[in-house]
Motif scaffolding. Structure first.
Motif, PDB file in Angstrom:
ATOM      1  N   ALA A  42      14.385  -7.049  -1.428  1.00 34.18           N
ATOM      2  CA  ALA A  42      15.199  -6.015  -2.060  1.00 34.18           C
ATOM      3  C   ALA A  42      15.229  -6.151  -3.576  1.00 34.18           C
ATOM      4  CB  ALA A  42      16.623  -6.066  -1.515  1.00 34.18           C
ATOM      5  N   LYS A  43      14.966  -7.359  -4.062  1.00 35.43           N
ATOM      6  CA  LYS A  43      15.022  -7.604  -5.497  1.00 35.43           C
ATOM      7  C   LYS A  43      13.653  -7.466  -6.160  1.00 35.43           C
ATOM      8  CE  LYS A  43      18.888 -10.776  -4.925  1.00 35.43           C
ATOM      9  NZ  LYS A  43      19.233 -12.180  -4.696  1.00 35.43           N
ATOM     10  N   GLY A  44      12.615  -7.254  -5.382  1.00 34.58           N
ATOM     11  CA  GLY A  44      11.294  -7.136  -5.963  1.00 34.58           C
ATOM     12  C   GLY A  44      10.896  -8.429  -6.645  1.00 34.58           C
ATOM     13  N   THR A  45      10.529  -8.341  -7.932  1.00 34.73           N
ATOM     14  CA  THR A  45      10.112  -9.527  -8.664  1.00 34.73           C
ATOM     15  C   THR A  45      11.264 -10.195  -9.388  1.00 34.73           C
ATOM     16  OG1 THR A  45       9.561  -8.174 -10.593  1.00 34.73           O
ATOM     17  CG2 THR A  45       7.789  -8.612  -9.020  1.00 34.73           C
ATOM     18  N   ALA A  46      12.477  -9.682  -9.246  1.00 40.23           N
ATOM     19  CA  ALA A  46      13.638 -10.275  -9.918  1.00 40.23           C
ATOM     20  C   ALA A  46      14.322 -11.284  -9.002  1.00 40.23           C
ATOM     21  CB  ALA A  46      14.624  -9.191 -10.326  1.00 40.23           C
ATOM     22  N   PRO A  47      14.643 -12.492  -9.518  1.00 42.58           N
ATOM     23  CA  PRO A  47      15.292 -13.489  -8.684  1.00 42.58           C
ATOM     24  C   PRO A  47      16.752 -13.180  -8.393  1.00 42.58           C
ATOM     25  CG  PRO A  47      15.080 -14.290 -10.911  1.00 42.58           C
ATOM     26  CD  PRO A  47      14.342 -12.996 -10.856  1.00 42.58           C
ATOM     27  N   ALA A  48      17.396 -12.345  -9.219  1.00 45.38           N
ATOM     28  CA  ALA A  48      18.792 -11.964  -9.014  1.00 45.38           C
ATOM     29  C   ALA A  48      19.024 -10.629  -9.698  1.00 45.38           C
ATOM     30  CB  ALA A  48      19.736 -13.032  -9.573  1.00 45.38           C
ATOM     31  N   GLU A  49      20.060  -9.944  -9.280  1.00 47.40           N
ATOM     32  CA  GLU A  49      20.361  -8.637  -9.857  1.00 47.40           C
ATOM     33  C   GLU A  49      20.554  -8.768 -11.365  1.00 47.40           C
ATOM     34  OE1 GLU A  49      20.657  -4.633  -9.750  1.00 47.40           O
ATOM     35  OE2 GLU A  49      20.402  -5.904  -7.967  1.00 47.40           O
ATOM     36  N   GLY A  50      19.750  -8.037 -12.125  1.00 45.06           N
ATOM     37  CA  GLY A  50      19.869  -8.055 -13.578  1.00 45.06           C
ATOM     38  C   GLY A  50      19.065  -9.134 -14.257  1.00 45.06           C
ATOM     39  N   VAL A  51      18.423 -10.031 -13.489  1.00 44.40           N
ATOM     40  CA  VAL A  51      17.655 -11.134 -14.066  1.00 44.40           C
ATOM     41  C   VAL A  51      16.155 -10.872 -13.887  1.00 44.40           C
ATOM     42  CG1 VAL A  51      17.148 -13.605 -13.963  1.00 44.40           C
ATOM     43  CG2 VAL A  51      19.502 -12.791 -13.631  1.00 44.40           C
ATOM     44  N   VAL A  52      15.414 -10.981 -14.971  1.00 40.66           N
ATOM     45  CA  VAL A  52      13.957 -10.828 -14.937  1.00 40.66           C
ATOM     46  C   VAL A  52      13.332 -12.072 -15.566  1.00 40.66           C
ATOM     47  CG1 VAL A  52      11.975  -9.486 -15.721  1.00 40.66           C
ATOM     48  CG2 VAL A  52      14.093  -8.315 -15.105  1.00 40.66           C
ATOM     49  N   VAL A  53      12.464 -12.728 -14.835  1.00 46.78           N
ATOM     50  CA  VAL A  53      11.734 -13.884 -15.359  1.00 46.78           C
ATOM     51  C   VAL A  53      10.389 -13.392 -15.887  1.00 46.78           C
ATOM     52  CG1 VAL A  53      10.657 -16.095 -14.816  1.00 46.78           C
ATOM     53  CG2 VAL A  53      12.852 -15.491 -13.777  1.00 46.78           C
ATOM     54  N   GLU A  54      10.189 -13.565 -17.194  1.00 47.22           N
ATOM     55  CA  GLU A  54       8.957 -13.086 -17.817  1.00 47.22           C
ATOM     56  C   GLU A  54       7.930 -14.200 -18.022  1.00 47.22           C
ATOM     57  OE1 GLU A  54      10.815  -9.346 -20.355  1.00 47.22           O
ATOM     58  OE2 GLU A  54      10.664 -11.316 -21.317  1.00 47.22           O
ATOM     59  N   SER A  55       8.406 -15.408 -18.223  1.00 49.62           N
ATOM     60  CA  SER A  55       7.486 -16.541 -18.355  1.00 49.62           C
ATOM     61  C   SER A  55       8.164 -17.810 -17.844  1.00 49.62           C
ATOM     62  CB  SER A  55       7.029 -16.736 -19.806  1.00 49.62           C
ATOM     63  OG  SER A  55       8.107 -17.152 -20.617  1.00 49.62           O
ATOM     64  N   GLY A 138      13.055 -14.713 -20.266  1.00 51.78           N
ATOM     65  CA  GLY A 138      13.210 -13.479 -19.522  1.00 51.78           C
ATOM     66  C   GLY A 138      14.349 -12.654 -20.061  1.00 51.78           C
ATOM     67  N   LYS A 139      14.961 -11.871 -19.183  1.00 54.42           N
ATOM     68  CA  LYS A 139      16.071 -11.001 -19.588  1.00 54.42           C
ATOM     69  C   LYS A 139      17.203 -11.081 -18.578  1.00 54.42           C
ATOM     70  CE  LYS A 139      13.125  -7.628 -22.013  1.00 54.42           C
ATOM     71  NZ  LYS A 139      13.582  -8.050 -23.362  1.00 54.42           N
ATOM     72  N   ILE A 140      18.423 -11.023 -19.084  1.00 51.03           N
ATOM     73  CA  ILE A 140      19.614 -10.915 -18.254  1.00 51.03           C
ATOM     74  C   ILE A 140      20.315  -9.628 -18.655  1.00 51.03           C
ATOM     75  CG2 ILE A 140      21.828 -11.938 -17.603  1.00 51.03           C
ATOM     76  CD1 ILE A 140      20.704 -14.662 -18.398  1.00 51.03           C
ATOM     77  N   ASP A 141      20.313  -8.664 -17.739  1.00 53.94           N
ATOM     78  CA  ASP A 141      20.883  -7.340 -18.037  1.00 53.94           C
ATOM     79  C   ASP A 141      20.338  -6.772 -19.341  1.00 53.94           C
ATOM     80  OD1 ASP A 141      22.463  -7.265 -15.726  1.00 53.94           O
ATOM     81  OD2 ASP A 141      24.083  -8.375 -16.693  1.00 53.94           O
ATOM     82  N   GLY A 142      19.041  -6.929 -19.547  1.00 56.63           N
ATOM     83  CA  GLY A 142      18.366  -6.344 -20.699  1.00 56.63           C
ATOM     84  C   GLY A 142      18.376  -7.197 -21.949  1.00 56.63           C
ATOM     85  N   THR A 143      19.145  -8.273 -21.970  1.00 60.64           N
ATOM     86  CA  THR A 143      19.200  -9.169 -23.133  1.00 60.64           C
ATOM     87  C   THR A 143      18.267 -10.350 -22.916  1.00 60.64           C
ATOM     88  OG1 THR A 143      21.496  -8.573 -23.597  1.00 60.64           O
ATOM     89  CG2 THR A 143      20.681 -10.603 -24.593  1.00 60.64           C
TER      90      THR A 143
END
Length: 238
Positions: A42-55, A138-143
């Motif tokens: 459900a989260k796709g490539t994100a480990p948590a809602e609002g969190v994106v790991v870029e490197s 990465g980013k947390i809620d866009g930051t």
């Protein structure tokens, strides 16, 4: 408490590819590191809602193939030590990667009982990894956020029975990391969504003595990495 299986795949992959090796013709070995994503669908490539790991980069300071002296006709051999630093990008531009670290390592045709990986801070002043062992961006809620630690980690993989290279053609060693699981709460990971940009400079910093007040969170992540490794070694200790 749930355990994150960050290193679990390593032992499975190692045993699988070692036993799959063909009849002996040479003794070359290939060593690979693989970043994988086992986050909930459900989260796709994100480990948590609002969190994106870029490197996600790790620094390997040393890799050691240890001989089994009892299985080598009573003779003692010097273990094979590969000195780093080896900077390995498991995630780059948001995409999991497979990195071939070595593709032509020549190993003596003896019995091996252990492979040891040492992760330590990088001493190259010209590197983005300088004084860091693990670096995540990465980013947390866009930051934008950054996490790093200079903690030293060791991972020892022991074989129940010594592996004899005299009977195989080649060896492929693949070490796989579920890098997203570190921050995926569904897998027992650390929730970093509460991390703050305390100084308001547009970057959420999570590390020892960071200026944003997230040091306690950094310690949780660091301790979790230690616990993951210890639990893994306890589970697979022969």
């Amino acid at each position: 408490m749930k355990k994150i299986n960050l290193f679990r795949t390593a032992i499975i992959m190692l045993i699988a590819v070692f036993l799959y090796s063909c009849e002996k013709d040479s003794s070359n070995a290939v060593l690979k590191f693989q970043g994988i994503n086992n986050s909930s669908p459900a989260k796709g490539t994100a480990p948590a809602e609002g969190v994106v790991v870029e490197s996600f980069t790790i620094n390997v300071s040393e890799i050691e193939f240890e001989f089994d002296d009892d299985d080598n006709n009573g003779l003692t051999y010097s273990d094979i030590e590969l000195k780093g630093p080896f900077e390995i990008d498991l995630i780059e531009n948001g995409q999991a990667k497979v990195v071939t670290l070595i593709d032509d390592l020549n190993l003596p045709e003896k019995g091996y009982d252990e492979i040891e990986f040492e992760f330590d801070k990088n001493e190259n002043r010209n590197s983005d990894m300088y004084e860091k062992t693990v670096l995540v961006k990465g980013k947390i809620d866009g930051t934008d956020f950054i996490f790093f630690t200079d903690e030293e980690f060791e991972l020892e993989i022991e074989f129940e029975k010594p592996f004899d290279l005299s009977e195989v053609k080649s060896v492929i060693v693949t070490v796989s990391f579920d890098v997203y699981a570190l921050f995926d709460t569904a897998q027992g990971g650390t929730d970093i969504t509460a991390a703050q940009d305390g100084n308001g400079d547009g970057l959420i910093e999570i590390y020892k003595e960071d200026p944003d007040g997230n040091e306690n969170l950094a310690n949780k992540i660091k301790n979790q990495l230690n616990n993951i490794i210890e639990a893994f070694e306890d589970e697979y200790d022969d």
